[in-house]
Write a protein that holds these residues in place. Structure first.
Motif, PDB file in Angstrom:
ATOM      1  N   PHE A 269       1.893   5.184   0.032  1.00  0.00           N
ATOM      2  CA  PHE A 269       1.492   6.490   0.554  1.00  0.00           C
ATOM      3  C   PHE A 269       2.519   7.516   0.080  1.00  0.00           C
TER       4      PHE A 269
ATOM      5  N   LYS B 290       0.865  -1.175   0.000  1.00  0.00           N
ATOM      6  CA  LYS B 290       0.000   0.000   0.000  1.00  0.00           C
ATOM      7  C   LYS B 290       0.903   1.228   0.000  1.00  0.00           C
TER       8      LYS B 290
ATOM      9  N   ALA C 273       3.558   0.323   2.626  1.00  0.00           N
ATOM     10  CA  ALA C 273       3.221  -0.585   3.720  1.00  0.00           C
ATOM     11  C   ALA C 273       3.153  -2.008   3.194  1.00  0.00           C
TER      12      ALA C 273
ATOM     13  N   LEU D 117       6.716   2.325  11.177  1.00  0.00           N
ATOM     14  CA  LEU D 117       6.210   3.673  11.438  1.00  0.00           C
ATOM     15  C   LEU D 117       6.683   4.179  12.798  1.00  0.00           C
TER      16      LEU D 117
ATOM     17  N   VAL E 182       3.105  12.873   3.512  1.00  0.00           N
ATOM     18  CA  VAL E 182       2.032  12.312   4.334  1.00  0.00           C
ATOM     19  C   VAL E 182       2.547  12.166   5.760  1.00  0.00           C
TER      20      VAL E 182
ATOM     21  N   ALA F 182      11.285   3.600   3.888  1.00  0.00           N
ATOM     22  CA  ALA F 182      10.468   4.780   3.631  1.00  0.00           C
ATOM     23  C   ALA F 182      11.324   5.778   2.870  1.00  0.00           C
TER      24      ALA F 182
ATOM     25  N   PHE G 128       5.922   6.103   1.631  1.00  0.00           N
ATOM     26  CA  PHE G 128       5.969   4.880   2.422  1.00  0.00           C
ATOM     27  C   PHE G 128       5.177   3.813   1.687  1.00  0.00           C
TER      28      PHE G 128
ATOM     29  N   ILE H 284      -0.818   7.474   7.995  1.00  0.00           N
ATOM     30  CA  ILE H 284      -0.520   6.137   7.476  1.00  0.00           C
ATOM     31  C   ILE H 284      -0.970   5.068   8.469  1.00  0.00           C
TER      32      ILE H 284
ATOM     33  N   ILE I  28      -3.562   1.997   7.482  1.00  0.00           N
ATOM     34  CA  ILE I  28      -3.238   0.570   7.418  1.00  0.00           C
ATOM     35  C   ILE I  28      -3.903  -0.231   8.525  1.00  0.00           C
TER      36      ILE I  28
ATOM     37  N   ASP J  45      -0.373  10.179  -2.946  1.00  0.00           N
ATOM     38  CA  ASP J  45      -0.904  11.389  -2.318  1.00  0.00           C
ATOM     39  C   ASP J  45      -0.020  12.539  -2.735  1.00  0.00           C
TER      40      ASP J  45
ATOM     41  N   SER K  79       0.112  -0.807  -6.385  1.00  0.00           N
ATOM     42  CA  SER K  79      -0.294  -0.430  -5.035  1.00  0.00           C
ATOM     43  C   SER K  79      -1.625  -1.072  -4.696  1.00  0.00           C
TER      44      SER K  79
END
Length: 709
Positions: free
Chosen positions: A62, A60, A226, A238, A198, A318, A224, A203, A207, A194, A107
């Protein structure tokens, strides 16, 4: 005895968050349920390697992140065959090229766009959205309304083609594979999920599906992805990013890294411990994806003084700027040093609500502590505490040097087609054209070439262009010059297609070998000096005019200019005829929508001998005259004292003598002819001479009564 534990970084969520939180009872988090062994978060290497395995996890994404993705559909290699017809007595040449169509998942949550794309580490798509290799491309952003891709649907059937809703993926259609060893290259994508940075808290909330909270965590992250075998792994990463810890909140878990109002405890200290300094790492290195390095891995390091030699490495999957990674390394090191100190306190039943992750103050001590473990026995609460640490502001840091992939815009093709004289090494037996091509931007490399002899109704492939030709137009008018002298006063000012094109000066020896020849309109010139006067603008001087049998003439501003570099020109051997109109189309990477077309009508200048020169009228004693001339050759461009090569099957001239008696036409094998006394008796005598070549004749040259014209 009941014992509750929450660790500083990670160790709180095992398996899917919803299932884990369903096991929470009495607002307590059991470590055996929430911190299983073997948990793993996103790793630095896994976002760089393209996969195609069934069951591969899709991250995922971000913010803005570079990811490899997973090939989720592909065709077999598609073979394309092209045939180029050879010259006289030669067979045709068949060439093969390969392409592939495939889809890559990017993604597991919707995205807004894709920026740059790298293939085998080199840019396939630049920051301006331009492609370096020809392909069709479609992006499906992953919303819940997206439909199946039309290419996939046509291949597998519309009724069974998946829409992949909730998955952002890219489809490549007919990606040309010649640049990649005729195989699908390893691709990485700059995914934009995005706009702008972010926050860690945002985040965490996304998630966790509402069960993992991140209130107040406004620490920014460039990007990032995930992933990992559990949500806990991503949450742990995180926490590392923000120097945070976890606390149980209701039926969920909160990630926090700052304290708003600590709980005041009336408790007594049972024990204090302080580890020796050599138990604290002497240095902390943070490895991260650096946006300033095209998301290549960067490392920032913080070092303390004192005893100890052990280092700690923190791999953060990240995208962080170097300054933020430097601050993270320093704050992690300071936090490890402060956490040498620990204490255990005991409180009565009034503190029963205090649980791991809470921030507390004990009695009159102004310091803030975090609860890492709590146990209850015989109505007495025992709490293990460590100091609460805070992060540091971003530090000035150097991202280091990196060899970036060139991101030169390809642009559209520019093409010129013209008849070209031979190089001086062979006599052609049929007209030949030269194709000069380049791009209007520095990233242009080559293009496919086709020829049409029926006004575009049908096209025949000619292969590909050679290197980009230095091309442009004149930026000012050019006066007429002399073909027999070096023009030391005149100049040619040209505006090239872009500033990446360069012209160079050449000395006499280089020019004698053919350097710095250029086509100006239909005139061939040669220049000795080239001076850049502005971006993409050059002034050429010390000129040779009317070179290689062309005509020295005046030119208006905007006249085409192109360097006659034989290594850059495409001169195909195609069966053409004098008088035929030929269209040439080129299609480069930037011309996917339509080819760029140029045309010319063949005059035969590539196969015709040159017009004779040095016409002389010699009066004879009997009242007649003898006219002589000097032969030129399309195989000899030097100013030699001796005879130049003939270049034709035989030496032959057509002579037309026009006088008061009429016009008399004759053919002669000698560079001379006689004019009779009767023909000379009139007021005016005109003699026109052209050399008869194997395929065509030269232009006429005329002398009238001793006056050459």
């Amino acid at each position: 005895m009941a014992t509750l534990v929450l660790t500083t970084v990670g160790g709180v969520i095992g398996g899917p968050v919803g299932a884990a939180l369903g096991a929470i009872a009495g607002q307590a988090v059991d470590a055996r349920v929430l911190a299983p062994k073997g948990r793993q978060g996103p790793r630095l290497a896994e976002l760089k390697v393209q996969t195609s395995s069934y069951g591969t996890q899709i991250p995922k994404v971000f913010g803005r992140m570079r990811v490899a993705g997973c090939v989720i559909w592909a065709t077999d290699l598609i073979e394309q065959r092209g045939t180029t017809r050879g010259g006289k007595g030669q067979g045709s040449t068949t060439s093969y090229s390969y392409a592939a169509s495939f889809a890559v998942a990017l993604s597991a949550r919707p995205i807004t766009a894709v920026g740059r794309i790298w293939a085998d580490g080199k840019l396939l798509r630049g920051a301006a959205g331009d492609w370096k290799t020809q392909t069709g491309f479609r992006l499906h952003r992953g919303d819940e309304a997206q439909m199946p891709d039309p290419l996939v649907a046509s291949a597998v059937g519309g009724e069974v083609a998946p829409a992949h809703r909730g998955i952002a993926y890219a489809v490549f259609e007919m990606l040309q594979l010649a640049d990649f060893g005729n195989r699908i290259p390893s691709l990485t994508f700059e995914v934009i999920a995005d706009e702008g940075a972010v926050s860690v808290g945002g985040i965490a909330r996304a998630i966790g599906g509402g069960a993992l909270l991140g209130e107040g965590l406004d620490d920014p992250v460039h990007g990032f992805a995930a992933s990992g075998d559990t949500v806990a792994g991503a949450a742990e990463t995180l926490a590392s990013l923000c120097g945070g810890w976890f606390a149980a909140r209701g039926r969920g878990v909160m990630l926090a890294n700052r304290v708003a109002a600590p709980i005041l405890l009336d408790a007594r200290t049972v024990s204090r411990t302080r580890q020796p300094i050599d138990r604290v790492p002497a240095s902390v290195e943070v490895a991260h994806y650096d946006p300033a390095r095209d998301y290549q891995i960067g490392v920032q390091r913080a070092v303390r003084s004192g005893a100890g030699a052990r280092g700690e490495e923190l791999a953060v999957a990240a995208a962080l700027p170097a300054s933020q990674a430097k601050a993270l390394a320093l704050s992690t090191l300071l936090g490890r040093e402060r956490m040498r100190e620990a204490r255990q306190v005991a409180a009565d039943a009034r503190a029963i609500a205090v649980q791991p992750g809470d921030a507390v103050r004990v009695g009159d001590d102004f310091r803030v502590w975090r609860v890492t473990r709590s146990s209850v026995e015989a109505m007495r609460l025992s709490l293990d505490l460590v100091p609460v640490t805070t992060g540091v502001a971003p530090r000035t840091a150097d991202a280091g040097q990196v060899l970036f992939s060139a991101d030169s815009v390809v642009g559209r093709s520019v093409v010129a087609v013209f008849e070209v004289p031979p190089t001086g090494e062979e006599a052609w037996t049929r007209p030949r054209i030269a194709v000069a091509a380049a791009g209007d931007a520095p990233g242009w490399r080559q293009a496919a070439v086709e020829v049409s002899r029926d006004n575009g109704a049908t096209w025949e492939p000619l292969g590909t262009t050679a290197a980009a030709v230095v091309m442009g137009v004149t930026s000012a008018a050019v006066r007429r010059g002399s073909a027999t002298l070096i023009d030391r006063a005149g100049v040619v000012e040209v505006a090239l297609l872009h500033d990446g094109m360069v012209l160079q000066s050449a000395d006499a020896a280089m020019r004698a070998r053919g350097a710095n020849l250029a086509l100006l309109g239909d005139e061939v010139i040669q220049f000795a000096q080239a001076v850049q006067v502005a971006p993409a603008r050059w002034r050429l001087s010390l000129l040779g005019r009317g070179m290689n049998g062309s005509v020295a003439q005046a030119h208006a501003a905007g006249t085409r200019f192109g360097a006659l570099d034989r290594d850059s020109l495409l001169v195909p051997d195609v069966a053409l005829r004098i008088g035929e109109r030929v269209r040439v189309g080129v299609r480069g990477v930037g011309d996917v929508d339509r080819p760029v077309v140029a045309d010319t009508t063949l005059t035969g200048r590539s196969v015709a001998p040159l017009a004779p020169v040095h016409l002389r009228w010699h009066a004879l004693a009997d009242g007649g005259a003898r006219v002589t001339w000097v032969r030129r050759s399309r195989l000899g461009w030097r100013w030699d004292d001796g005879d130049v090569p003939l270049g034709e099957e035989r030496e032959r001239y057509r002579v037309a003598v026009t006088s008061a008696l009429g016009t008399r036409v004759l053919l002669t094998d000698e560079p001379a002819t006689a004019v009779s006394r009767d023909e000379c008796a009139g007021a005016r005598v005109r003699v026109a001479i052209s050399q008869v070549g194997t395929v065509a004749s030269s232009p006429e040259v005329i002398i009238t009564r001793g006056n050459q014209s």
